[in-house]
Design a protein around this motif. Structure first.
Motif, mmCIF file in Angstrom:
data_model
loop_
_atom_site.group_PDB
_atom_site.id
_atom_site.type_symbol
_atom_site.label_atom_id
_atom_site.label_comp_id
_atom_site.label_asym_id
_atom_site.label_seq_id
_atom_site.Cartn_x
_atom_site.Cartn_y
_atom_site.Cartn_z
ATOM 1 N N ASN A 581 0.825 -1.213 0.000
ATOM 2 C CA ASN A 581 0.000 0.000 0.000
ATOM 3 C C ASN A 581 0.862 1.267 0.000
ATOM 4 O O ASN A 581 0.451 2.316 0.505
ATOM 5 C CB ASN A 581 -0.961 0.008 1.199
ATOM 6 N N VAL A 583 1.400 3.096 -2.293
ATOM 7 C CA VAL A 583 0.760 4.097 -3.144
ATOM 8 C C VAL A 583 0.020 5.149 -2.314
ATOM 9 O O VAL A 583 -0.266 6.257 -2.798
ATOM 10 C CB VAL A 583 -0.191 3.420 -4.147
ATOM 11 N N THR A 584 -0.287 4.844 -1.044
ATOM 12 C CA THR A 584 -0.982 5.820 -0.194
ATOM 13 C C THR A 584 -0.035 6.834 0.419
ATOM 14 O O THR A 584 -0.488 7.743 1.123
ATOM 15 C CB THR A 584 -1.719 5.098 0.947
ATOM 16 N N ALA A 591 3.031 8.106 -5.636
ATOM 17 C CA ALA A 591 1.884 7.528 -6.341
ATOM 18 C C ALA A 591 2.152 7.466 -7.842
ATOM 19 O O ALA A 591 1.858 6.451 -8.499
ATOM 20 C CB ALA A 591 0.638 8.364 -6.060
ATOM 21 N N ASP A 614 -6.278 -4.456 -6.022
ATOM 22 C CA ASP A 614 -5.525 -3.512 -5.196
ATOM 23 C C ASP A 614 -5.164 -2.247 -5.959
ATOM 24 O O ASP A 614 -5.073 -1.178 -5.373
ATOM 25 C CB ASP A 614 -4.226 -4.173 -4.700
ATOM 26 N N VAL A 615 -4.958 -2.396 -7.273
ATOM 27 C CA VAL A 615 -4.455 -1.279 -8.076
ATOM 28 C C VAL A 615 -5.580 -0.367 -8.553
ATOM 29 O O VAL A 615 -5.464 0.862 -8.492
ATOM 30 C CB VAL A 615 -3.649 -1.814 -9.280
ATOM 31 N N SER A 618 -6.796 2.447 -6.376
ATOM 32 C CA SER A 618 -5.787 3.505 -6.263
ATOM 33 C C SER A 618 -5.873 4.474 -7.430
ATOM 34 O O SER A 618 -5.712 5.683 -7.266
ATOM 35 C CB SER A 618 -4.379 2.888 -6.226
ATOM 36 N N ASP A 621 -9.026 7.124 -6.956
ATOM 37 C CA ASP A 621 -9.212 8.113 -5.888
ATOM 38 C C ASP A 621 -8.211 9.262 -5.976
ATOM 39 O O ASP A 621 -7.645 9.525 -7.038
ATOM 40 C CB ASP A 621 -9.172 7.426 -4.514
ATOM 41 N N ARG A 623 -5.281 9.509 -5.114
ATOM 42 C CA ARG A 623 -3.919 9.139 -5.514
ATOM 43 C C ARG A 623 -3.764 9.113 -7.028
ATOM 44 O O ARG A 623 -2.661 9.207 -7.542
ATOM 45 C CB ARG A 623 -3.568 7.766 -4.946
#
Length: 1077
Positions: A581, A583-584, A591, A614-615, A618, A621, A623
């Protein structure tokens, strides 16, 4: 008025801000006339006097110009002039530099040195052979020398003479030996320079070297006793002049037991303190050592030179300067010095690598060179990891050379990877330093700006990363195991720290971990596809290779189930990064680099389709698609598009229509808002500028294409597919309705027209997201086809009203092109409507583009388009003729007409190659058949370029093949042979057109024969050669159809008329008739 009086007035007028433009122009014209008249004795004498004597109102600018005139005069090689200039300048030197206080202005001193060089160049080998002796003899001549430390019992140096002498010596060295200046000189001047260098080396080099070392010694002694700014300046200058002469005079004059300590004392002065470190002098000394070590010589001598200069020891003593006790970057002069030390290291390394490559070098010499290289490796790691980026950059060449050496050794020894433990340890340390140096600095300002908008420091860092990536890739090529394990350990350590103590991970470190992963696959040359993410046993790989060798071309290779094998380091890192995670992380760079990574490694998701879940969130939103930073968001629009396109087969099986619905709900990013750029003038076409200027809308188009891709994968649930497509089109079609304008009367109208352009482009990009129609099925089925037809109707309705606006025509052509490519033949009946809207409005350039588009449609749909084509040929042909008959007023017109001419010929050939040639002789078009041929011949011979001519003669050959009546059945068979000879597809024949051969005899054959003469054919030019070849094939085909009739015509009429002699005509006919090129 005397020139000496007038020149200062004119120059002051030329430079004054209060002089009118007309007066300035007159002043510059006068000054140019003076230069042109420089050979006149009165002119150069007065200018020489103006420089040496000055006078009231004579400023430095005037004296500078006076010397320029003297320079011009010296080029005339007049012995009297040269003698006079020499005498006057020596008197001036005595008066000003020995008895006086010297010149104060540096550019005057530099200009004087340049003039003295011109005097030297013209007289050194003839009337002034003692040039150096005369000037060097004056270095201690002075009526008021500043105190210095002279040799015992001697007189002090005159700093004014020293200053000028060093400038003269520098000017001579630069003019005679500088490689950059040499590239811009004539052969005559290069020969003069070579002769002068030989004379200097033979006669005066020892004197020059002795003098330089003498000056260096005295100023070093003086500075070591007490601070003296002038002495420091002179010492720096003399060290730089030493660097000028090292490359081209005897090395034994520059490197001796006496001189080496001198240069060492300059680069590492014993009298330096923390408050006064003498960095400019030390930097100059480093330059001198770089020039010394780079001097050409046998390999054995080079090793001795490096040892004699004690360079490894010297660099070891200096490597930590300015970095004691972990100090960071210091003053600019310190960083320049450290950068120069790194360049010295790279220069030494470069010389060692030359020794390794020298087949004549002795084994012991290469061993000594290798020992030297190994001794320098710790220095390399220190300089490469320096906090100052320029220093790191300077060390990269040496690092690349070391890796190149290891790579060669690996190849010679046929090793899979490095076995030497010392080399392994070094490579591990080097890779760690490279990755560490790839990290953004603590104070870095990150942004996604590019080009002129990018911060200079950021741009330099990205360039540094490129250089470091070469090292990264190089290590991977040498030892993939070492490389993989080191990178893997680094990435996982960052991810683990992020999980355990996230507050300790900076955005710089998080971004670096993903960036390293991003470049890992390219560096490691991982297998393509899913194989790059797993470890396949060696035996399985061999079986696969064996099977591929035995399979026939039409056999499909057996699919390997990659999911049964363990993940490779790359696969493992991808999995961990996605699941971490990361990417957060609250920084846009992290990101963005994450999304770059998942797009590059999209094949990984075929192995781990669960990771798609999972991708995708991301992307959806803050990101991703809702990033607050517009530049980052625009990039993510593109990355999302590529990710969806590359992963659509997985999405089709993993994701329902809900995802597409989620995207459609994102109205904030799907809403189109047209914005006009700033107009630079009232005459500017603001709409054209708006469509040519990059804007966020360009990136937004990727979203519409992505929408098309996502909807297209829902073909298993056609009801939902149509619902979503209509939902996606609804706001766009509503926008079309509300923004139609019949005229432009206000700025709001202009914005509305731009909005229409954007909406039509968006519709076209939705179609672009759908797959192209298959050649096997040109009539795809599905309710979505009707949605695209309705959208096309709406676009054409807008075009009918607004066809006079170029940007609307442009967008409509684009959208129609994409919809035809996607929706298949069901949209083809709308082409005539499109033509009706465009034909009388298009510009020449637009028509060329549209003609090419039509050619593509014909190529794809062939017989499906025949009915449409029958009604299009004549209107299109008439518009082409109109534009090609317009006068040419410039290069742009010629190029644009050439593009249209080629597109027109290409369209005709495409129709023929698609076996649609009957359209030319249909009841609709047959009356214009001859006119089409006549204009083809006219366009070949008028204002055409070779590529146009080639295409035009291909048209004539194709028409000959299809419609010229063969003189006999045998002739018809013979005419088919040319397709085999020319590697072209056989064309169908049709009902011959009676008398067509006579038409060709009268109109086409004379052009074919006469054009090569008229175009001054250059047979070495590929374009011209192609034209000649196509002329041959046309004439050959006509001969094969008509036989001896054609030969007689050439011999008796065409060739004599074209100016061929009987022998030339006979040879020409033989070439055509006997299958000779």
């Amino acid at each position: 008025m005397a020139l000496q009086t007038r020149l200062p007035q004119v120059i002051n007028a030329a430079l004054s801000p209060f002089t009118s433009a007309e007066q300035k122009q007159e002043a510059y014209a006068f000054l140019e006339q003076v230069k042109l008249a420089s050979a006149a004795e009165s002119t150069w004498k007065e200018c020489l006097a103006l420089f040496t004597q000055g006078g009231e109102g004579v400023g430095p600018e005037c004296r500078l110009y006076a010397l320029q005139v003297v320079d011009e005069a010296l080029g005339n090689r007049c012995a009297f002039l040269q003698t006079t200039v020499r005498q006057e300048l020596l008197l001036y030197l005595s008066r000003v530099y020995i008895e006086g206080t010297g010149e104060e202005t540096n550019y005057i001193k530099n200009k004087l040195a340049q003039t003295l060089f011109y005097l030297f160049m013209r007289t050194y080998t003839t009337t002034f052979p003692d040039f150096f002796t005369v000037f060097i003899a004056q270095i201690r001549s002075s009526s008021n020398s500043a105190p210095s430390t002279p040799p015992a019992g001697g007189q002090s140096l005159n700093p004014r003479i020293i200053d000028l002498l060093l400038r003269i010596l520098h000017e001579i060295a630069m003019e005679l030996s500088d490689a950059i200046l040499r590239g811009n000189k004539s052969q005559e001047r290069l020969a003069i320079d070579a002769a002068l260098r030989d004379n200097v080396r033979a006669k005066d080099a020892p004197l020059i070297a002795k003098t330089l070392w003498e000056i260096m010694t005295e100023y070093l002694t003086q500075i070591s006793t007490a601070r003296n700014a002038k002495a420091e300046e002179m010492l720096e200058m003399v060290v730089r002049v030493v660097a000028d002469y090292v490359p081209w005079i005897d090395i034994n004059l520059m490197v001796t037991p006496t001189t080496v300590p001198l240069i060492h004392n300059c680069i590492y002065p014993s009298f330096a303190t923390s408050t006064h470190p003498y960095y400019p002098i030390r930097t100059a000394a480093a330059d001198a050592l770089i020039e010394t070590v780079s001097k050409g010589m046998p390999s054995g001598d080079k090793v001795e030179l490096i040892n004699a200069l004690q360079l490894p020891e010297l660099l070891n003593s200096l490597v930590t300067i300015g970095r004691e006790n972990g100090a960071s970057e210091g003053e600019e002069s310190l960083e320049v010095f450290r950068e120069k030390l790194a360049k010295l290291l790279s220069s030494i390394g470069n010389q060692l690598f030359l020794i390794f490559d020298d087949s004549m070098a002795a084994a012991e010499t290469k061993t000594a060179a290798l020992n030297l290289m190994n001794s320098l490796l710790p220095l390399l790691l220190t300089f490469l990891g320096d906090v100052h980026d320029d220093t790191s950059v300077a060390a990269i060449p040496f690092a690349l050379g070391v890796l190149g050496y290891y790579k060669k050794e690996k190849k010679v020894n046929q090793q899979a990877r490095v076995r030497d433990e010392g080399a392994k340890a070094f490579l591990t340390q080097l890779l760690s330093e490279v990755m560490k140096k790839m990290e953004y600095g603590v104070d870095a300002d990150w942004s996604l700006d590019s080009g002129d908008d990018m911060d200079e420091d950021h741009a330099k860092f990205l360039e540094l990363r490129k250089g470091l990536k070469q090292l990264f890739d190089g290590i991977a090529a040498i030892d993939d195991n070492l490389f993989g394990s080191t990178v893997y350990a680094f990435v996982l350590s960052v991810l683990e720290t992020l999980q355990s103590t996230p507050s300790t991970v900076t955005w710089q470190l998080a971004e670096l971990a993903i960036y390293v992963l991003y470049i890992y696959g390219e560096a490691s040359k991982a297998a393509t596809g899913q194989a790059g993410f797993v470890v396949i046993p060696e035996g399985v790989l061999k079986q696969q290779q064996s099977r591929s060798k035995t399979q026939t071309s039409n056999q499909q290779p057996a699919e390997l189930d990659h999911s049964q094998y363990p993940l490779s380091p790359l696969g493992e890192m991808m999995y961990r990064v996605i699941k971490s995670n990361i990417v957060t992380f609250p920084h846009s760079s992290v990101a963005l680099q994450f999304f770059e990574c998942v797009v590059r490694y999209h094949e990984f998701f075929k192995l781990s389709p669960d990771c798609i879940g999972d991708v995708l969130p991301s992307f959806m939103d803050q990101r991703g698609l809702h990033q607050p930073d517009m530049a980052v968001r625009c990039r993510i629009y593109y990355l999302f598009n590529r990710f969806i396109f590359n992963s659509k087969s997985i999405i089709q099986s993993q994701v329902s229509g809900q995802l597409i619905s989620d995207i459609l709900i994102c109205q904030d990013i799907m809403i189109i808002r047209a914005e006009l750029p700033q107009a630079e003038s009232p005459q500017e076409d603001i709409l054209t500028k708006a469509t040519r200027t990059a804007s966020p809308f360009d990136a937004q188009l990727y979203l519409f294409e992505t929408m098309g891709t996502l909807i297209s994968v829902l073909n298993q649930i056609p009801e939902q597919q149509v619902i979503l497509l209509r939902a996606g089109f609804a706001p766009l079609l509503s926008d079309l309705e509300s923004n139609i304008r019949t005229s432009i009367s206000s700025p709001a109208d202009v914005v509305a027209i731009l909005q229409l352009h954007h909406v039509i482009m968006a519709i076209g990009n939705v179609a672009k997201g759908f797959p192209d129609v298959s050649p096997r099925n040109l009539e795809p089925t599905g309710e979505w086809i009707q949605v695209f037809k309705e959208a096309t109707d709406r676009i054409l309705a807008v075009l009918k009203v607004m066809s006079g606006i170029a940007v609307i025509r442009e967008a409509s052509r684009f959208a129609f092109n994409r919809i035809v490519t996607t929706a298949g033949s069901s949209v083809l009946p709308l082409i005539p409507t499109l033509i009706d809207c465009l034909i009388n409005q298009v510009t020449l350039t637009e028509l060329a583009e549209f003609t090419s588009f039509l050619g593509n449609v014909i190529h794809k749909y062939k017989a499906h388009v025949l009915g449409v084509l029958d009604n299009l040929i004549l209107p299109l042909f008439q518009r082409v003729v109109y534009f090609l008959n317009q006068p040419i007023t410039g290069t742009d017109d010629k190029v644009q007409q050439s593009e249209l001419r080629r597109a027109h010929f290409g369209l005709i050939n495409m129709i023929i190659n698609s076996h649609l040639h009957e359209v030319f002789v249909s009841p609709t078009n047959r009356p214009q058949f001859e006119e089409i041929l006549k204009t083809t011949i006219h366009f070949i011979s008028t204002n055409s370029l070779p590529p146009d001519q080639k295409q035009g003669f291909l048209v004539l050959r194709n028409f000959t093949t299809i419609w010229v009546e063969p003189i006999s059945p045998e002739a018809e068979e013979n005419s088919k042979s040319i397709t085999k000879f020319n590697n072209t597809k056989a064309l169908p024949t049709s009902t011959p057109i009676p008398g067509l051969h006579n038409f060709f005899y009268e109109h086409a054959v004379p052009v074919a024969v006469g054009l090569p003469k008229r175009m001054d054919a250059d047979y070495s030019d590929a374009g011209t050669y192609d034209v000649i070849g196509e002329i041959y094939f046309f004439l050959r085909q006509l001969y094969l159809k008509r036989g001896e009739e054609m030969s007689r015509l050439l011999l008796t009429q065409v060739l004599p008329t074209a100016g061929f002699t009987p022998d030339q005509a006979k040879e020409f006919v033989e070439n055509v008739t006997q299958n000779k090129e």
